[in-house]
Design a protein around this motif. Structure first.
Motif, PDB file in Angstrom:
ATOM      1  N   HIS A 376       0.849  -1.194   0.000  1.00  0.00           N
ATOM      2  CA  HIS A 376       0.000   0.000   0.000  1.00  0.00           C
ATOM      3  C   HIS A 376       0.882   1.240   0.000  1.00  0.00           C
ATOM      4  CE1 HIS A 376       0.825  -0.530   4.339  1.00  0.00           C
ATOM      5  NE2 HIS A 376       0.707   0.791   4.412  1.00  0.00           N
ATOM      6  N   LEU A 377       0.303   2.344  -0.411  1.00  0.00           N
ATOM      7  CA  LEU A 377       0.978   3.632  -0.421  1.00  0.00           C
ATOM      8  C   LEU A 377       0.408   4.508   0.689  1.00  0.00           C
ATOM      9  CD1 LEU A 377       0.872   4.284  -4.261  1.00  0.00           C
ATOM     10  CD2 LEU A 377       2.962   3.944  -2.935  1.00  0.00           C
ATOM     11  N   ASP A 378       1.265   5.317   1.312  1.00  0.00           N
ATOM     12  CA  ASP A 378       0.737   6.278   2.272  1.00  0.00           C
ATOM     13  C   ASP A 378       0.502   7.616   1.567  1.00  0.00           C
ATOM     14  OD1 ASP A 378       3.180   7.608   2.087  1.00  0.00           O
ATOM     15  OD2 ASP A 378       3.921   6.939   4.028  1.00  0.00           O
ATOM     16  N   ASP A 379       0.049   8.607   2.312  1.00  0.00           N
ATOM     17  CA  ASP A 379      -0.334   9.866   1.685  1.00  0.00           C
ATOM     18  C   ASP A 379       0.873  10.691   1.226  1.00  0.00           C
ATOM     19  OD1 ASP A 379       0.610  10.538   4.163  1.00  0.00           O
ATOM     20  OD2 ASP A 379      -1.244  11.452   4.883  1.00  0.00           O
ATOM     21  N   GLU A 380       2.088  10.239   1.524  1.00  0.00           N
ATOM     22  CA  GLU A 380       3.286  10.917   1.044  1.00  0.00           C
ATOM     23  C   GLU A 380       3.955  10.153  -0.093  1.00  0.00           C
ATOM     24  OE1 GLU A 380       5.900  12.817   4.041  1.00  0.00           O
ATOM     25  OE2 GLU A 380       4.592  11.837   5.527  1.00  0.00           O
ATOM     26  N   GLY A 381       3.309   9.078  -0.545  1.00  0.00           N
ATOM     27  CA  GLY A 381       3.848   8.329  -1.668  1.00  0.00           C
ATOM     28  C   GLY A 381       4.854   7.260  -1.306  1.00  0.00           C
ATOM     29  N   TYR A 382       5.008   6.957  -0.016  1.00  0.00           N
ATOM     30  CA  TYR A 382       5.909   5.882   0.398  1.00  0.00           C
ATOM     31  C   TYR A 382       5.207   4.534   0.215  1.00  0.00           C
ATOM     32  CZ  TYR A 382       9.250   9.158   2.438  1.00  0.00           C
ATOM     33  OH  TYR A 382      10.189  10.145   2.615  1.00  0.00           O
ATOM     34  N   LEU A 383       5.945   3.582  -0.319  1.00  0.00           N
ATOM     35  CA  LEU A 383       5.415   2.250  -0.571  1.00  0.00           C
ATOM     36  C   LEU A 383       5.739   1.322   0.592  1.00  0.00           C
ATOM     37  CD1 LEU A 383       4.115   0.213  -2.599  1.00  0.00           C
ATOM     38  CD2 LEU A 383       6.435  -0.203  -3.473  1.00  0.00           C
ATOM     39  N   TYR A 384       4.755   0.503   0.977  1.00  0.00           N
ATOM     40  CA  TYR A 384       4.928  -0.473   2.054  1.00  0.00           C
ATOM     41  C   TYR A 384       4.621  -1.863   1.502  1.00  0.00           C
ATOM     42  CZ  TYR A 384       4.975   3.446   5.325  1.00  0.00           C
ATOM     43  OH  TYR A 384       5.294   4.600   5.994  1.00  0.00           O
ATOM     44  N   LEU A 385       5.505  -2.816   1.784  1.00  0.00           N
ATOM     45  CA  LEU A 385       5.265  -4.201   1.395  1.00  0.00           C
ATOM     46  C   LEU A 385       4.438  -4.895   2.464  1.00  0.00           C
ATOM     47  CD1 LEU A 385       8.683  -5.480  -0.018  1.00  0.00           C
ATOM     48  CD2 LEU A 385       6.688  -4.685  -1.275  1.00  0.00           C
ATOM     49  N   ASP A 386       3.320  -5.450   2.060  1.00  0.00           N
ATOM     50  CA  ASP A 386       2.480  -6.199   2.994  1.00  0.00           C
ATOM     51  C   ASP A 386       2.704  -7.697   2.872  1.00  0.00           C
ATOM     52  OD1 ASP A 386       1.380  -3.848   3.963  1.00  0.00           O
ATOM     53  OD2 ASP A 386      -0.169  -3.821   2.425  1.00  0.00           O
TER      54      ASP A 386
END
Length: 599
Positions: A376-386
Motif C-alpha cells: 500500500h501507499l501512504d499519503d506521502e507516496g511511500y510504498l509499504y510491502l504487505d
C-alpha cells in the motif's frame, strides 16, 4: 553496449581496482579489459557467434574470473547465462536446455557438474592470449540480448529473465555525470553469481570510476566483518536473512566497522525489529531499504533512513512509477492493500525467455509489471510491502498477511527467525502455520499467546514447528512451498500427538467426560486424547465457538468465549471449568460422580 562501459573506465583510470574477492584475487580495469578480450577471442575461435547463449558456472570464490568471462561473452556478441553451483546436475541440464546454451565456461573443479552435450571451456588455464590472431568480434546491437538471469524459484521452477543491452544501459547516468566521485566508495556483498542483485553489484564499478565491488567467497559473519575492516567498506549490501545471522553471531562487536556509511537491505521484507538492531550495530551508517525485482529492471524504490518508516521500501527513484491496484486492475485508495505494479517509462521491457505466455501474464498494458507483491501507499507516496500475493493466507474467507504475523513473532526475545505460511485445513481451506528458529528456550504456547495478544485468534499460528534453520534459497528468500509441507507434515497422520495410550489413562472426571463429548461433537471425531491440541485436530473458530457455547450452557462456568483458544486441550479446558464453575451449578452442588448432562 555493456562492454563500452568497461572501455570508458579504462580510459578514465586503467589501474584503478574495480573488483576484489575477500582474501582472493583483485582486478583493475585494464586487466579486466585485456582478459575479457582474450575470452571473447577464444569463444569466437570455438564458433560462438552473435546471439549465442553461453552459460557461466562460477562460485563467488572466483568472482573476478566470472567477471572476466561475463564481459568476454558480451564482447563476443553472445548472451551470458550466469549460474551458480546451487543447481544439481539435473537442474543444470534443464536450465541449459531452456536457455539454449551450447557452451559452458566454468572453473575446472566445477566442470564435472556440467552434463554431457554442451562443450565447455575452463576459466584460466585454457584461455591463452590470441591477440593478433583472432580479433575481438563485432559488438552486439542495443536490442540484442545481453544476459538471461534465472529467478530464484521459491514457489516453482526458475524462469529465465531475458535482458537486452538497451535495458541494462537504460539507467546509466548521462555522459557528463558518469565519471568522477567525491570519494572512493567500496561495496561489499555476498550475493551469489547468477542473481539479479549479484549482477547489479558487478555493474556498479562499470558505471563510475572510484567504485570497488568486493565479494565474499561464502557468507560468514566473521569473514564479512573482517572484510569490512580490511577493505574499508563504505557500503554494505545484505538481504534481511544475512543481517539477522550477522547480528546473532555478535561478529559486529569484534571488528571495526566504522567505515560503513550505508547498509542497504533488499530482496525480502525487513522486519522492524531487525532494523532497530542494525541501527545499534552500525550507529554511523544510514540504513536503506530497496525494492526491485529481476523482472522490473531499472524500475525500483529506495528508502533512505529505513528505521524511521519500518516496512516501507521508500519512494520511486530514477523515473520509476508505482501503482497499487485491486483484482480488477483499478487503483486503490491510499492506505488500502493491493497488488504493486512498477514501470519506468521509456525503459526497454524485460521478458521471460522462451515463454511468451508468462511474459504476457506478468506485464500489463503500458509496460506495467505485475509484481505479485501486495502493498500500500501512504499519503506521502511511500510504498509499504504487505506480502507476496501468492503467499497470502485465505482462512475461512479472511485474508491474512504472513508478514504481519512474522513481525510479531520476531519481537519475542527468544525468536531468531520466523516464517509464516498457509497450511491446508479441511474446513477453513487454509490455516496459519509457522516455523521458528529459537535463540533461547520458549514454548509454542508462549509464542501463540504473543500473537493472539497482539493480533487476533484468526492470525495466530495453530500449527507451529521449531527448526534449526529455515529453508532458504541462495538469495536468502524462504522457500515457503517447502516450509508449508514441513509444517503440515509435522502433525502426523492423526493431526496431533498422544501423550498416553488409553490403557495408561486414569479414569475421566465428570467434567472431562462432558468437555470431551463437546469436542467430539464439534470436531466430528470419536477418538480424542485429553492432551491433543484443538487446532492440530483440525479445530477452527466456528468449532471453538460451538464448544464455548456448549460449556457455558451446560456447565455454567465463568469463562470467556475465547476459552478454547487459551486452553486448547480437553484436560486444560476441563481443569479451568472445574475451577471456574459457579456455586449454582447442579453438579457442583450435588457432588455427582457420574457424567455431567450433555444437552
Amino acid at each position: 553496449m555493456v562492454p563500452d562501459l568497461l572501455r570508458a573506465r579504462v580510459r578514465d583510470d586503467p589501474g584503478a581496482l574495480a573488483l576484489a574477492v575477500h582474501q582472493g584475487e583483485t582486478l583493475d580495469y585494464a586487466r579486466w579489459d585485456r582478459r575479457s578480450d582474450t575470452v571473447a577471442r577464444v569463444l569466437a575461435r570455438r564458433g560462438v557467434t552473435r546471439g549465442d547463449p553461453v552459460a557461466l558456472l562460477f562460485d563467488n570464490a572466483r568472482w573476478t574470473d566470472y567477471a572476466v568471462a561475463y564481459l568476454g561473452v558480451l564482447k563476443a556478441g553472445a548472451v551470458a547465462v550466469p549460474l551458480a553451483p546451487r543447481f544439481t546436475s539435473a537442474e543444470l541440464a534443464e536450465v541449459l536446455v531452456h536457455s539454449g546454451a551450447g557452451a559452458v565456461v566454468a572453473p575446472t573443479d566445477l566442470s564435472p557438474g556440467v552434463p554431457s552435450g554442451p562443450w565447455w571451456v575452463t576459466a584460466g588455464g585454457e584461455v591463452e592470449d590470441q591477440e593478433g590472431v583472432w580479433p575481438v568480434p563485432a559488438p552486439a546491437a542495443p536490442e540484442d540480448l545481453a544476459e538471461i538471469v534465472y529467478t530464484s524459484g521459491t514457489t516453482g521452477a526458475p524462469k529465465g529473465v531475458a535482458c537486452t543491452h538497451a535495458n541494462l544501459m537504460f539507467h546509466e547516468l548521462p555522459p557528463d555525470q558518469s565519471t568522477g566521485s567525491p570519494g572512493r566508495i567500496s561495496f561489499l556483498h555476498a550475493f551469489p553469481v547468477g542473481t539479479n542483485a549479484g549482477q547489479e553489484v558487478l555493474r556498479l564499478p562499470l558505471r563510475r570510476t572510484g567504485r570497488l565491488a568486493v565479494a565474499l567467497p561464502v557468507f560468514d559473519p566473521e569473514q564479512l566483518c573482517a572484510a569490512v575492516t580490511e577493505h574499508g567498506v563504505t557500503r554494505l549490501q545484505l538481504v534481511p536473512a544475512m543481517a539477522q545471522v550477522l547480528l546473532d553471531s555478535g561478529a559486529h562487536r569484534r571488528h571495526d566497522l566504522s567505515s560503513v556509511e550505508r547498509v542497504t537491505l533488499s530482496s525480502a521484507p525487513t522486519p522492524p525489529a531487525l532494523l532497530s538492531r542494525l541501527a545499534e550495530a552500525f550507529p554511523s551508517a544510514t540504513l536503506c531499504n530497496a525494492y526491485a525485482l529481476t523482472e522490473s529492471g531499472t524500475a525500483r524504490t529506495l528508502l533512505v533512513g529505513a528505521q524511521a518508516r519500518p516496512r516501507s521500501v521508500g519512494r520511486p527513484v530514477g523515473g520509476t512509477e508505482v501503482r497499487v491496484v485491486d483484482d480488477h486492475d483499478r487503483d486503490v485508495p491510499v492506505g488500502v492493500t493491493g497488488e504493486i505494479w512498477l514501470r519506468r517509462p521509456g525503459a526497454p521491457r524485460r521478458e521471460y525467455h522462451r515463454d511468451p505466455e508468462a511474459t504476457a501474464n506478468a506485464f500489463a498494458a503500458g509496460g506495467w509489471l505485475r509484481t505479485g507483491d501486495l502493498g500500500h501507499l501512504d499519503d506521502e507516496g511511500y510504498l509499504y510491502l504487505d506480502d507476496r500475493k501468492k503467499d497470502l493466507i485465505i482462512s475461512g474467507g479472511t485474508n491474512i498477511s504472513p508478514a504481519e504475523v512474522e513481525d510479531v513473532l520476531l519481537e519475542h526475545p527468544a525468536v531468531a527467525d520466523a516464517a509464516v505460511v498457509g497450511v491446508p485445513h479441511p474446513v477453513l481451506g487454509q490455516d496459519v502455520g509457522a516455523a521458528v528458529v529459537l535463540r533461547s528456550p520458549a514454548t509454542v504456547r508462549q509464542l501463540q499467546e504473543l500473537v493472539r495478544s497482539r493480533l487476533s485468534e484468526r492470525k495466530t499460528p495453530h500449527q507451529m514447528v521449531v527448526l534449526e534453520a529455515l529453508p532458504r534459497n541462495p538469495s536468502g528468500k524462504v522457500l515457503k512451498r517447502e516450509l508449508s509441507a514441513v509444517i503440515d507434515g509435522s502433525r502426523g497422520p492423526t493431526g496431533g500427538s498422544r501423550e498416553a495410550g488409553a490403557a495408561d489413562r486414569p479414569p475421566l472426571t465428570p467434567v472431562q467426560q462432558t468437555v470431551l463429548a463437546f469436542w467430539q461433537e464439534a470436531l466430528g471425531r470419536d477418538e480424542i486424547d485429553l492432551h491433543e491440541d484443538f487446532f492440530e485436530l483440525g479445530g477452527h473458530s466456528l468449532a471453538a465457538a460451538q464448544i464455548a457455547a456448549r460449556v457455558q450452557e451446560a456447565l455454567d462456568p465463568d469463562v470467556p468465549v475465547t476459552v478454547v483458544f487459551e486452553h486448547p486441550t480437553v484436560a486444560e479446558l476441563a481443569d479451568l471449568v472445574e475451577r471456574s464453575r459457579s456455586p449454582s451449578s447442579p453438579t457442583a452442588a450435588a457432588g455427582s460422580s457420574g457424567p455431567l448432562p450433555c444437552p
